[in-house]
Design an enzyme around this catalytic site. Structure first.
Site, short mmCIF file in Angstrom:
data_model
loop_
_atom_site.label_atom_id
_atom_site.label_comp_id
_atom_site.label_asym_id
_atom_site.label_seq_id
_atom_site.Cartn_x
_atom_site.Cartn_y
_atom_site.Cartn_z
N HIS A 1 -2.88 16.06 -3.09
CA HIS A 1 -2.48 15.04 -2.71
C HIS A 1 -1.31 15.28 -1.69
O HIS A 1 -0.10 15.79 -1.85
CB HIS A 1 -1.84 14.23 -3.75
CG HIS A 1 -1.30 13.10 -3.77
ND1 HIS A 1 -0.18 12.91 -3.76
CD2 HIS A 1 -1.91 11.79 -3.53
CE1 HIS A 1 0.23 11.53 -3.62
NE2 HIS A 1 -0.88 10.87 -3.29
N HIS B 1 2.90 9.06 5.18
CA HIS B 1 2.72 8.22 4.03
C HIS B 1 3.34 6.98 4.00
O HIS B 1 3.10 5.72 3.56
CB HIS B 1 3.09 8.98 2.61
CG HIS B 1 2.96 8.07 1.48
ND1 HIS B 1 4.00 7.22 1.21
CD2 HIS B 1 1.77 7.80 0.61
CE1 HIS B 1 3.50 6.71 -0.03
NE2 HIS B 1 2.26 6.73 -0.29
O1 G3P Z 1 -5.27 8.19 -2.48
C1 G3P Z 1 -4.79 8.34 -3.74
C2 G3P Z 1 -3.12 8.01 -3.57
O2 G3P Z 1 -2.71 8.92 -2.51
C3 G3P Z 1 -2.71 6.69 -3.40
O3 G3P Z 1 -1.35 6.56 -3.37
O4 G3P Z 1 0.80 5.98 -2.50
O5 G3P Z 1 0.32 8.25 -2.87
O6 G3P Z 1 -0.92 7.00 -0.96
P1 G3P Z 1 -0.31 7.18 -2.50
MG MG Z 2 -2.23 8.63 -0.51
#
Ligand code: G3P
Ligand code: MG
Length: 231
Positions: free
Chosen positions: A6, A47
């Site tokens: 992630h 992000h």
């Molecule tokens: O794609 C899964 C996750 O990354 C979604 O939430 O805020 O971490 O981008 P976020």
């Molecule tokens: Mg994400």
């Protein structure tokens, strides 16, 4: 079970940087997930909607020029990557989940995606485009029906995974906060891979594995691989 890093291996390296993507690959993750904004017809990897948390810059991404964004430090001297830079870090047998946080022109976004894929030679079949904005996903599917889509949700869908089927999504990506065994079962019945974010706790990893979840997004891919094994 797929182990998707992630924002890369973001516990050990600055999130959404090439360093984090390379580390995830070295740690045998199945692939990576990262977040993107469309800026001056390029796709850039970051992000937040603002620059302060993850870079030495200031202001909103959507008000920044590409040259300003490229001048910034996203941690450990790493630049904010373009999509092409990110794809270059990934062997083409790995999965790449491009999450769209912001875009302003879908046809031009698709042109930038296609250019990055052809420049890097990344395997298109291993690309999954996801977003919380399902209107964008619907339009993308109309324009490029072959592109794999991930339908993201942080809320428990009233009608199970019907929303993802309706979007012709390849997979459904659900928050750990809301997922339960019943939803996993419904996804399986519909033949939709179900992936869960963001899973860093070993107990949660094992529970999701027991439910038959197809993949997790984790900030700690090394720990996930040693606990679950990589596929
Ligand atoms: O794609 C899964 C996750 O990354 C979604 O939430 O805020 O971490 O981008 P976020
Ligand atoms: Mg994400």
């Amino acid at each position: 079970m797929w182990i998707l890093a992630h924002r890369g291996a973001s516990k050990q390296a600055p999130e959404n940087t090439q360093k984090a993507f390379r580390l995830a690959m070295a740690q045998q993750a199945t692939g990576v997930e990262f977040d993107t904004y469309q800026v001056e017809d390029e796709i850039i990897v970051i992000h937040d909607r603002r620059l302060e948390r993850t870079t030495d810059g200031h202001g909103q991404i959507n008000n920044a020029s590409l040259s300003y964004l490229r001048s910034l430090d996203a941690g450990d001297g790493e630049p904010i990557p373009f999509l092409t830079d990110a794809l270059r870090c990934l062997p083409d047998n790995t999965i790449c989940n491009v999450e769209i946080k912001s875009l302003y022109d879908i046809p031009r976004w698709l042109l930038a995606l296609d250019a990055a894929v052809s420049q890097t030679g990344f395997n298109r079949d291993n690309l999954i485009v996801s977003s919380f904005n399902h209107r964008w996903l619907k339009r993308i599917h109309q324009l490029e029906p072959e592109l794999k889509l991930g339908a993201l949700t942080s809320s428990y869908p009233e009608e199970g995974v019907a929303f993802a089927k309706k979007l012709n999504a390849f997979s459904v990506h659900v928050s750990l906060d809301v997922v339960d065994e019943e939803l996993v079962k419904m996804a399986k019945e519909e033949g939709l891979p179900i992936l869960v974010f963001t899973v860093d706790n070993p107990e949660d990893m094992l529970t999701l594995q027991a439910w038959g979840v197809d993949g997790i997004f984790t900030n700690v891919p090394e720990q996930a691989v040693s606990l679950l094994g990589s596929t």
